[in-house]
Design a protein around this motif. Structure first.
Motif, PDB file in Angstrom:
ATOM      1  N   VAL A  72       0.842  -1.207   0.000  1.00 28.47           N
ATOM      2  CA  VAL A  72       0.000   0.000   0.000  1.00 28.47           C
ATOM      3  C   VAL A  72       0.875   1.256   0.000  1.00 28.47           C
ATOM      4  O   VAL A  72       1.967   1.260   0.566  1.00 28.47           O
ATOM      5  CB  VAL A  72      -0.952   0.032   1.219  1.00 28.47           C
ATOM      6  CG1 VAL A  72      -1.902  -1.152   1.200  1.00 28.47           C
ATOM      7  CG2 VAL A  72      -0.182   0.065   2.538  1.00 28.47           C
ATOM      8  N   PRO A  73       0.408   2.331  -0.654  1.00 33.79           N
ATOM      9  CA  PRO A  73       1.169   3.583  -0.618  1.00 33.79           C
ATOM     10  C   PRO A  73       1.072   4.266   0.750  1.00 33.79           C
ATOM     11  O   PRO A  73       0.208   3.915   1.567  1.00 33.79           O
ATOM     12  CB  PRO A  73       0.502   4.435  -1.703  1.00 33.79           C
ATOM     13  CG  PRO A  73      -0.874   3.878  -1.852  1.00 33.79           C
ATOM     14  CD  PRO A  73      -0.790   2.426  -1.515  1.00 33.79           C
ATOM     15  N   THR A  74       1.937   5.234   0.977  1.00 33.38           N
ATOM     16  CA  THR A  74       1.995   5.920   2.286  1.00 33.38           C
ATOM     17  C   THR A  74       0.707   6.688   2.601  1.00 33.38           C
ATOM     18  O   THR A  74       0.454   7.024   3.754  1.00 33.38           O
ATOM     19  CB  THR A  74       3.181   6.907   2.324  1.00 33.38           C
ATOM     20  OG1 THR A  74       3.106   7.762   1.176  1.00 33.38           O
ATOM     21  CG2 THR A  74       4.515   6.187   2.321  1.00 33.38           C
ATOM     22  N   SER A  75      -0.108   6.949   1.584  1.00 30.19           N
ATOM     23  CA  SER A  75      -1.362   7.685   1.794  1.00 30.19           C
ATOM     24  C   SER A  75      -2.455   6.816   2.416  1.00 30.19           C
ATOM     25  O   SER A  75      -3.525   7.304   2.772  1.00 30.19           O
ATOM     26  CB  SER A  75      -1.868   8.234   0.448  1.00 30.19           C
ATOM     27  OG  SER A  75      -1.994   7.175  -0.497  1.00 30.19           O
ATOM     28  N   THR A  76      -2.185   5.532   2.574  1.00 31.26           N
ATOM     29  CA  THR A  76      -3.188   4.595   3.109  1.00 31.26           C
ATOM     30  C   THR A  76      -3.404   4.831   4.608  1.00 31.26           C
ATOM     31  O   THR A  76      -2.441   4.875   5.375  1.00 31.26           O
ATOM     32  CB  THR A  76      -2.734   3.142   2.884  1.00 31.26           C
ATOM     33  OG1 THR A  76      -2.425   2.974   1.504  1.00 31.26           O
ATOM     34  CG2 THR A  76      -3.813   2.159   3.292  1.00 31.26           C
ATOM     35  N   PRO A  77      -4.669   4.976   5.048  1.00 31.05           N
ATOM     36  CA  PRO A  77      -4.937   5.178   6.479  1.00 31.05           C
ATOM     37  C   PRO A  77      -4.430   4.013   7.324  1.00 31.05           C
ATOM     38  O   PRO A  77      -4.490   2.852   6.892  1.00 31.05           O
ATOM     39  CB  PRO A  77      -6.468   5.261   6.544  1.00 31.05           C
ATOM     40  CG  PRO A  77      -6.908   5.605   5.157  1.00 31.05           C
ATOM     41  CD  PRO A  77      -5.902   4.991   4.239  1.00 31.05           C
ATOM     42  N   GLN A  78      -3.942   4.318   8.497  1.00 28.77           N
ATOM     43  CA  GLN A  78      -3.410   3.301   9.400  1.00 28.77           C
ATOM     44  C   GLN A  78      -4.479   2.271   9.768  1.00 28.77           C
ATOM     45  O   GLN A  78      -4.180   1.085   9.931  1.00 28.77           O
ATOM     46  CB  GLN A  78      -2.849   3.968  10.673  1.00 28.77           C
ATOM     47  CG  GLN A  78      -2.139   3.013  11.638  1.00 28.77           C
ATOM     48  CD  GLN A  78      -1.013   2.198  10.987  1.00 28.77           C
ATOM     49  OE1 GLN A  78      -0.284   2.694  10.131  1.00 28.77           O
ATOM     50  NE2 GLN A  78      -0.880   0.931  11.389  1.00 28.77           N
TER      51      GLN A  78
ATOM     52  N   VAL B 224       1.619  -6.638   5.433  1.00 35.38           N
ATOM     53  CA  VAL B 224       1.375  -5.365   4.738  1.00 35.38           C
ATOM     54  C   VAL B 224       2.685  -4.596   4.655  1.00 35.38           C
ATOM     55  O   VAL B 224       3.360  -4.393   5.663  1.00 35.38           O
ATOM     56  CB  VAL B 224       0.314  -4.515   5.469  1.00 35.38           C
ATOM     57  CG1 VAL B 224       0.061  -3.206   4.701  1.00 35.38           C
ATOM     58  CG2 VAL B 224      -0.995  -5.285   5.624  1.00 35.38           C
ATOM     59  N   GLN B 225       3.045  -4.184   3.449  1.00 33.69           N
ATOM     60  CA  GLN B 225       4.222  -3.344   3.239  1.00 33.69           C
ATOM     61  C   GLN B 225       3.769  -1.973   2.741  1.00 33.69           C
ATOM     62  O   GLN B 225       2.962  -1.892   1.805  1.00 33.69           O
ATOM     63  CB  GLN B 225       5.168  -3.965   2.210  1.00 33.69           C
ATOM     64  CG  GLN B 225       5.848  -5.238   2.671  1.00 33.69           C
ATOM     65  CD  GLN B 225       6.867  -5.738   1.652  1.00 33.69           C
ATOM     66  OE1 GLN B 225       7.352  -4.993   0.809  1.00 33.69           O
ATOM     67  NE2 GLN B 225       7.209  -7.020   1.744  1.00 33.69           N
ATOM     68  N   VAL B 226       4.258  -0.919   3.379  1.00 39.33           N
ATOM     69  CA  VAL B 226       3.935   0.443   2.950  1.00 39.33           C
ATOM     70  C   VAL B 226       5.068   0.928   2.052  1.00 39.33           C
ATOM     71  O   VAL B 226       6.225   0.960   2.471  1.00 39.33           O
ATOM     72  CB  VAL B 226       3.752   1.385   4.172  1.00 39.33           C
ATOM     73  CG1 VAL B 226       3.394   2.792   3.719  1.00 39.33           C
ATOM     74  CG2 VAL B 226       2.668   0.830   5.115  1.00 39.33           C
ATOM     75  N   PHE B 227       4.708   1.281   0.816  1.00 37.53           N
ATOM     76  CA  PHE B 227       5.744   1.639  -0.152  1.00 37.53           C
ATOM     77  C   PHE B 227       5.218   2.654  -1.162  1.00 37.53           C
ATOM     78  O   PHE B 227       4.170   2.463  -1.766  1.00 37.53           O
ATOM     79  CB  PHE B 227       6.220   0.390  -0.907  1.00 37.53           C
ATOM     80  CG  PHE B 227       7.315   0.662  -1.905  1.00 37.53           C
ATOM     81  CD1 PHE B 227       8.642   0.693  -1.511  1.00 37.53           C
ATOM     82  CD2 PHE B 227       7.011   0.888  -3.249  1.00 37.53           C
ATOM     83  CE1 PHE B 227       9.650   0.952  -2.430  1.00 37.53           C
ATOM     84  CE2 PHE B 227       8.010   1.139  -4.177  1.00 37.53           C
ATOM     85  CZ  PHE B 227       9.339   1.168  -3.766  1.00 37.53           C
ATOM     86  N   GLY B 228       5.977   3.742  -1.355  1.00 38.53           N
ATOM     87  CA  GLY B 228       5.661   4.724  -2.398  1.00 38.53           C
ATOM     88  C   GLY B 228       4.559   5.692  -2.011  1.00 38.53           C
ATOM     89  O   GLY B 228       3.798   5.460  -1.074  1.00 38.53           O
TER      90      GLY B 228
ATOM     91  N   TYR C  26       2.221  -0.667  -7.054  1.00 40.71           N
ATOM     92  CA  TYR C  26       2.023  -1.676  -8.102  1.00 40.71           C
ATOM     93  C   TYR C  26       3.361  -2.143  -8.683  1.00 40.71           C
ATOM     94  O   TYR C  26       3.565  -3.338  -8.907  1.00 40.71           O
ATOM     95  CB  TYR C  26       1.124  -1.105  -9.205  1.00 40.71           C
ATOM     96  CG  TYR C  26       0.831  -2.082 -10.324  1.00 40.71           C
ATOM     97  CD1 TYR C  26       0.299  -3.341 -10.041  1.00 40.71           C
ATOM     98  CD2 TYR C  26       1.071  -1.740 -11.650  1.00 40.71           C
ATOM     99  CE1 TYR C  26       0.023  -4.246 -11.065  1.00 40.71           C
ATOM    100  CE2 TYR C  26       0.792  -2.634 -12.682  1.00 40.71           C
ATOM    101  CZ  TYR C  26       0.272  -3.876 -12.380  1.00 40.71           C
ATOM    102  OH  TYR C  26       0.001  -4.771 -13.393  1.00 40.71           O
ATOM    103  N   ALA C  27       4.271  -1.193  -8.895  1.00 38.60           N
ATOM    104  CA  ALA C  27       5.603  -1.543  -9.409  1.00 38.60           C
ATOM    105  C   ALA C  27       6.328  -2.474  -8.431  1.00 38.60           C
ATOM    106  O   ALA C  27       6.987  -3.443  -8.835  1.00 38.60           O
ATOM    107  CB  ALA C  27       6.416  -0.274  -9.644  1.00 38.60           C
ATOM    108  N   LYS C  28       6.191  -2.186  -7.140  1.00 37.62           N
ATOM    109  CA  LYS C  28       6.811  -3.022  -6.104  1.00 37.62           C
ATOM    110  C   LYS C  28       6.183  -4.428  -6.108  1.00 37.62           C
ATOM    111  O   LYS C  28       6.881  -5.441  -5.995  1.00 37.62           O
ATOM    112  CB  LYS C  28       6.615  -2.362  -4.737  1.00 37.62           C
ATOM    113  CG  LYS C  28       7.004  -3.189  -3.529  1.00 37.62           C
ATOM    114  CD  LYS C  28       8.467  -3.102  -3.216  1.00 37.62           C
ATOM    115  CE  LYS C  28       8.769  -3.697  -1.850  1.00 37.62           C
ATOM    116  NZ  LYS C  28      10.201  -3.717  -1.552  1.00 37.62           N
TER     117      LYS C  28
END
Length: 216
Positions: free
Chosen positions: A86-92, A105-109, A116-118
């Motif tokens: 999930v991107p960093t904009s995803t709510p906790q 869950v990995q927070v990336f981008g 998606y690239a990850k």
């Protein structure tokens, strides 16, 4: 895997308020009562079951939205590990709910494209399968089950079907379902969010269009 579907048959109920506003009978297919809260479990559940038959050892999906919850649910049912990017904009709170399903869950981008690239990079790992949130024929095939149910429950051909368009997976699934039941002549009214209306732009241009940004 015992072959049972992960989605449930959902009711079709007339909405008095919408019928009054439209001046005709309006029925709602209540996909919000699915185990994961949305129609996504139909297509993604089917995709994951088919991938499992082919020896998938790990699912990876790049969304914290309904597709992420559907992937987590299907993976748990199949007893196959899943990683959601999930991107960093995803709510906790969303990250927490996904983790409660037993999913990594990995927070990336910053945006979905980064996540998606990850996910695609991780899917290069042997035995790993990338679950796209909407863009795969098996996902559309799973979503088509909604129309087959609609035919059984409604008992007659609808005058039109109204649906929302984001990535287009629901639309593609409904089109497939209409073909399955011989309702190809039923018009579809596709509704998009202003500022994220890439489908509308593509129809006007007669080709695929990428919006410069989402401004909704």
């Amino acid at each position: 895997i015992d072959g049972r579907e992960f989605h449930i048959l959902t009711p079709v109920l007339e909405s008095a308020a919408l019928s009054k506003a439209a001046g005709t009978k309006v029925y709602m297919k209540l996909e919000n009562v699915q185990p994961t809260g949305s129609f996504k479990i139909r297509g993604i559940g089917y995709f994951c079951q088919e991938a499992a038959k082919k020896g998938c050892k790990h699912f990876v999906c790049s969304t914290g939205g309904n597709a992420g919850f559907a992937t987590a649910y299907a993976a748990k049912k199949l007893r196959i590990p899943a990683t959601i990017i999930v991107p960093t904009s995803t709510p906790q709170a969303t990250v927490q709910k996904l983790e409660e399903q037993g999913t990594e869950v990995q927070v990336f981008g910053k945006v979905w494209d980064d996540a998606y690239a990850k996910a695609l990079a991780l899917a290069d790992t042997e035995g790993w399968v990338s679950v796209h949130p909407f863009d795969h024929p098996l996902i559309w095939q799973g979503h088509a089950s909604m129309v087959r149910e609609l035919k059984d429950l409604l008992g007659h051909k609808p005058g039109a079907i109204v649906l929302a368009v984001g990535g287009g997976g629901l639309l593609a699934g409904v089109v497939a379902g209409l073909q399955d039941v011989g309702w190809q002549d039923v018009p579809i009214i596709a509704v998009e969010t202003k500022g994220a209306d890439s489908f509308n732009a593509a129809l006007k241009a007669g080709r695929l269009v990428t919006l410069p940004e989402i401004t909704r």
